[in-house]
Design a protein around this motif. Structure first.
Motif, short mmCIF file in Angstrom:
data_model
loop_
_atom_site.label_atom_id
_atom_site.label_comp_id
_atom_site.label_asym_id
_atom_site.label_seq_id
_atom_site.Cartn_x
_atom_site.Cartn_y
_atom_site.Cartn_z
N ASN A 247 26.40 38.18 52.42
CA ASN A 247 24.98 37.82 52.46
C ASN A 247 24.71 36.82 51.35
N ASP A 248 23.48 36.53 51.10
CA ASP A 248 23.17 35.49 50.10
C ASP A 248 23.55 35.93 48.69
N ALA A 249 23.63 37.24 48.47
CA ALA A 249 23.84 37.74 47.11
C ALA A 249 25.31 38.05 46.81
N LYS A 250 26.08 38.52 47.79
CA LYS A 250 27.45 38.93 47.49
C LYS A 250 28.29 38.91 48.76
N SER A 251 29.59 39.11 48.55
CA SER A 251 30.51 39.15 49.68
C SER A 251 31.52 40.26 49.45
N PHE A 252 32.14 40.69 50.54
CA PHE A 252 33.13 41.77 50.47
C PHE A 252 34.31 41.42 51.36
N THR A 253 35.51 41.69 50.87
CA THR A 253 36.70 41.74 51.70
C THR A 253 37.68 42.68 51.04
N SER A 254 38.69 43.12 51.76
CA SER A 254 39.63 44.10 51.21
C SER A 254 41.03 43.74 51.66
N MET A 255 41.70 42.93 50.85
CA MET A 255 43.07 42.56 51.15
C MET A 255 44.02 43.72 50.89
N LYS A 256 45.18 43.65 51.55
CA LYS A 256 46.26 44.57 51.22
C LYS A 256 46.63 44.34 49.75
N PRO A 257 46.94 45.39 49.01
CA PRO A 257 47.25 45.21 47.59
C PRO A 257 48.35 44.18 47.36
N ALA A 258 48.15 43.33 46.38
CA ALA A 258 49.13 42.31 46.01
C ALA A 258 49.31 42.35 44.50
N PRO A 259 50.55 42.36 44.01
CA PRO A 259 50.77 42.47 42.55
C PRO A 259 50.03 41.42 41.74
N ALA A 260 49.99 40.18 42.21
CA ALA A 260 49.34 39.13 41.43
C ALA A 260 47.84 39.40 41.29
N LEU A 261 47.20 39.81 42.39
CA LEU A 261 45.77 40.09 42.34
C LEU A 261 45.49 41.34 41.52
N ARG A 262 46.36 42.33 41.67
CA ARG A 262 46.22 43.57 40.90
C ARG A 262 46.33 43.27 39.40
N SER A 263 47.29 42.45 39.05
CA SER A 263 47.47 42.08 37.65
C SER A 263 46.26 41.32 37.11
N ALA A 264 45.72 40.44 37.93
CA ALA A 264 44.54 39.68 37.50
C ALA A 264 43.35 40.61 37.23
#
Length: 858
Positions: free
Chosen positions: A197-214
């Motif tokens: 929506n105008d205020a926020k967004s959502f998605t849910s990727m499969k866990p990834a080490p690089a994103l988890r580390s970030a």
């Protein structure tokens, strides 16, 4: 068209690439003006996509629908429709209408039907108010009708309705509704499922080490009270990736696009021994104008990839790095794949398959280039390789000269099917199945590599070596790292010690499980005693690796449990703030997820001068922050800090001040380390230093290692710092810390070499089992699913693929310990220099790189 996925979420796009059909019994008509529109009059349905056009009375109405309701997206005249949305209407016989969106390369094909879906006869107007109940029902039915992979993701969508429908009421806020919808689809872990929506967004990727580390790295800054955006961390990580790639190629060959931005779409160059490296970070931004249309991007991509492959055509082989490819457009993916085969062949096929229906598969081809690159290609992938990046990988993997190495891809192939909810929010979902020439589909599982190698390591960017690059170079018979001789190493280290004004430094270099080099540089004390490999140094937080090893042995012997509440072991109550309802366990302590924070001034007041018991900051700065005399009793200190009645007890001591419960966030904590050692001590009714001696020091013959609880022996290196006002180097008085286990171990590079060799080799040295194999394996096994700054964390050890490591710093202490469990190579650096003095820190970092080169030199 697939989206570029920003590293937190999938952007939503609408362009659907479906091949057109032809009715050869009727001639096709390109509708070029309003007067011809009557020839296309009727209802046109995009089967299995929930999209329908009504053309009547000179107007074109666009609807999105599901089995619950229909939303009218637009109602335009022909002129407005063509001006705002579409560049071409192409009537093919009487049964098919091809609609080409503005700036698109392909057309969408719609089928003639006799009537509008029943719900579209009374459509919802998005401009009108809607209730949360209407939005919820429309949302659930859109997924129910069109989402293709519920079974693959083991999600019972009807059960989700039963669970979440009772939570919906028409008095709820937009934020509450958004949260419920997000929770419903979160278990899908599909990068192409989104809500915006105008205020926020959502998605849910499969866990990834690089994103988890970030995530872990961003949250870890709460230790300093800093709220860091994960996106900023990710951008820094990408910068580091690019710098590391650049370190592999010659300066004159290094090129990139775009030139004017920090984050690149393409990076390419040639190594000194003629291997090409091509990094492709997305399949979307190939035009100098980031707002260019799909057609403009496609045209630009063709020209750009021709230039790149022209630059790399004479190389002996290619490293094709798509580990961070965040998607984009399939047509760009196939455009690039075209450059790698002379043979015309199928790249992939796709079809919509969902409860609403099934379409005929569309087949996409690559090949036929006269100057295709057919030399060995090593394609690097990771769990961040997603969407059109995966489509490219699937097409490339079918080529005989391509080897996929790294880790599996994300498993999100489908184009995004977008819908507008009644309240105007946008959602995206996956409705198509992609497969290769063999009919294999890799949705959710991802494309599995031929050779599995860690594709992400937080340490790799620091040391500027990628395990995936080095493997590919090795397979091509090329040098995997710069070579350096012992004499060259010593010359360089001496120079950097002098230039960095490092007082003293001891170095140990391990190759293939054996000490290859151990020596000292500079001075150990004010008497200018030369440093050697047996000079004892304080090792600061490298001590935590020794604590972890001690605890791992105790846990393996079932002396203490990782997951039991530690409170009953302590002679005082741990009164965490009420929001932290989860009891603190040893697992939380060893992974820095206990919820305990090192808060000032109490933490800094734990440091004291051995002789006078005065706090070192107060003594050196003339301040009066701490008690005039520090009481070094650990039990009293921990009780004062953690118990409700303690004099240092405050909300700032716990992560609950930031809304995190025990176990929910990584924040590095020295006090938590002391609690872990103290809990074991209480459980065994034996001083921790004796346990460490019995479990670690004695079996390893670490005869020059101890814990600096009191004043150290005379041969221990003096710690030097630089005066904050004058900048002059000065010797620190002998000091200690009440929380000694977190950083007061004293050791030598020779002793620590034995510890590191045994740790890399399942507890063995020279084929002799000196440490418990089970304990060593446990301490180097990931111990939490909570995001941490490194790839994983064991018993205090940072785990990064094949690398195990820990560093340390205290006033007058700099230490590094890095090992590679695969190569059995490692490095230990101990110094009595000042980490807060920039020349010291820079020099030590340079020496670390040189030591790693020596470790990897043949």
């Amino acid at each position: 068209m697939k989206p570029i996925i920003n590293t937190l979420a999938c952007a939503i796009t609408v362009s659907l690439l479906v091949s057109g059909c032809n009715d050869n019994n009727k001639r096709s008509i390109l509708i070029t003006d309003h007067s011809q529109l009557n020839k296309a009059q009727g209802i046109w349905n995009k089967h299995a996509y929930g999209e329908v056009l009504s053309i009547a009375d000179g107007r074109i109405k666009h609807y999105e629908y599901n089995s619950y309701a229909c939303t009218q997206i637009s109602d335009n005249s022909y002129q407005d429709f063509m001006q705002n949305s579409v560049s071409q209407l192409h009537l093919m016989g009487s049964a098919f209408l091809a609609v080409k969106e503005k700036g698109s390369v392909h057309s969408d094909t719609l089928f003639k039907v006799t009537h509008l879906p029943e719900s579209c006869k009374t459509p919802i107007q998005t401009a009108q108010p809607s209730t949360p109940t209407q939005v919820f029902e429309y949302f659930w039915h859109a997924f129910n009708d069109y989402y293709a992979f519920f079974e693959l993701h083991s999600v019972d969508w009807q059960a989700q309705y039963v669970t979440y429908a009772p939570q919906i009421h028409d008095g709820m806020t937009d934020d509450e509704l958004f949260d419920v919808l997000s929770q419903m689809v979160s278990p899908l872990q599909d990068a192409h499922v989104s809500i915006k929506n105008d205020a926020k967004s959502f998605t849910s990727m499969k866990p990834a080490p690089a994103l988890r580390s970030a995530h872990g790295k961003a949250r870890s800054y709460l230790r300093f009270g800093l709220h860091i955006n994960t996106m900023d961390v990710l951008n820094d990580m990408l910068d580091d990736y690019q710098d590391t790639t650049a370190s592999y190629v010659t300066t004159e060959s290094l090129k990139s696009f775009p030139h004017e931005t920090d984050i690149k779409t393409l990076i390419w160059g040639i190594t000194p021994d003629n291997v090409g490296i091509l990094v492709i970070n997305n399949m979307a931004q190939y035009h100098s104008d980031p707002n260019a249309t799909e057609q403009q991007q496609y045209t630009a991509a063709q020209a750009l990839i021709d230039k790149v492959m022209g630059d790399l055509k004479d190389t002996d082989g290619l490293i094709l790095d798509i580990r961070n490819n965040l998607g984009g457009d399939d047509i760009i993916a196939t455009t690039i794949a075209n450059r790698f085969t002379n043979k015309r062949q199928m790249a992939y096929k796709k079809q919509a398959i969902n409860r609403a229906g099934r379409t005929t598969p569309s087949v996409f081809l690559i090949g036929g280039k006269n100057e295709a690159y057919t030399k060995p290609v090593y394609m690097l992938t990771s769990q961040v390789t997603v969407s059109a990046g995966e489509v490219f990988a699937m097409a490339m993997k079918q080529l005989p000269h391509v080897t996929q190495i790294g880790e599996e891809t994300s498993g999100a192939f489908s184009d995004i099917l977008s819908f507008t909810l009644p309240n105007g929010w946008e959602i995206g979902l996956s409705n198509e199945v992609y497969s290769n020439a063999k009919g294999e589909s890799f949705e959710r599982t991802g494309l599995q590599p031929d050779v599995h190698i860690s594709a992400y390591s937080s340490l790799e960017n620091e040391i500027q070596r990628f395990a995936t690059y080095d493997y590919a170079l090795e397979m091509m018979g090329k040098k995997t790292s710069p070579q350096i001789s012992v004499s060259e190493f010593e010359q360089q280290v001496k120079k950097h010690v002098e230039q960095g004004v490092i007082p003293g430094l001891a170095v140990a270099v391990i190759n293939n499980g054996q000490v290859k080099y151990a020596n000292g540089f500079g001075i150990a004390d004010e008497q200018n005693t030369p440093v050697n490999a047996d000079t004892p140094f304080y090792i600061a937080s490298v001590s935590k690796a020794l604590v972890g090893a001690t605890l791992a042995h105790a846990v393996t012997e079932q002396t203490i449990s990782l997951d039991d509440n530690i409170a009953p072991l302590l002679p005082f109550a741990i009164d965490v703030i009420p929001a932290q309802k989860t009891p603190v366990t040893l697992r939380h302590l060893i992974t820095h997820t206990s919820g305990i924070i090192d808060a000032t001034p109490a933490y800094l007041c734990a440091y004291y001068i051995h002789e006078t018991k005065q706090n070192i900051s107060d003594a050196m700065m003339g301040t009066n922050t701490c008690d005039e005399q520090i009481n070094p009793d650990l039990q009293r200190y921990l009780s004062d800090y953690l118990n409700l009645d303690g004099r240092h007890y405050q909300s700032a001591n716990f992560t609950s001040q930031y809304g995190y419960n025990t176990g929910e966030v990584y924040i590095y904590s020295n006090i938590a380390t002391a609690v872990a050692a103290y809990a074991l001590e209480q459980k065994r009714n034996t001083p921790f230093v004796e346990l460490a001696q019995n479990y670690i020091f004695t079996p390893l013959n670490m005869n020059n290692s101890t814990w600096g609880i009191g004043k150290p022996a005379n041969n221990v290196a003096t710690r030097f710092v630089h005066h904050p006002q004058t900048g002059e180097r000065m010797a620190m008085p002998s000091y200690g810390a009440i929380t000694y286990a977190d950083g007061s171990a004293i050791s030598t590079v020779n002793d620590l070499s034995r510890f590191l060799i045994a740790s890399m080799n399942n507890g063995k040295i020279d084929q002799q089992q000196v440490l418990s194999e089970a304990a060593v394996k446990a301490m180097l096994t990931p111990q939490t699913i909570t995001p941490v700054p490194s790839r994983d964390i064991g018993y205090f050890w940072e785990l990064d693929g094949d690398f195990i490591h820990h560093d340390g710093s205290d006033p007058g202490v700099m230490s590094r310990m890095i090992g590679n469990v695969k190569t059995q190579n490692g490095v230990i650096l101990l110094s009595n220099g000042d980490d807060n003095h920039e020349p010291n820190a820079l020099a030590l970092n340079t020496i670390l790189h040189l030591a790693l080169q020596l470790a990897n030199s043949k």
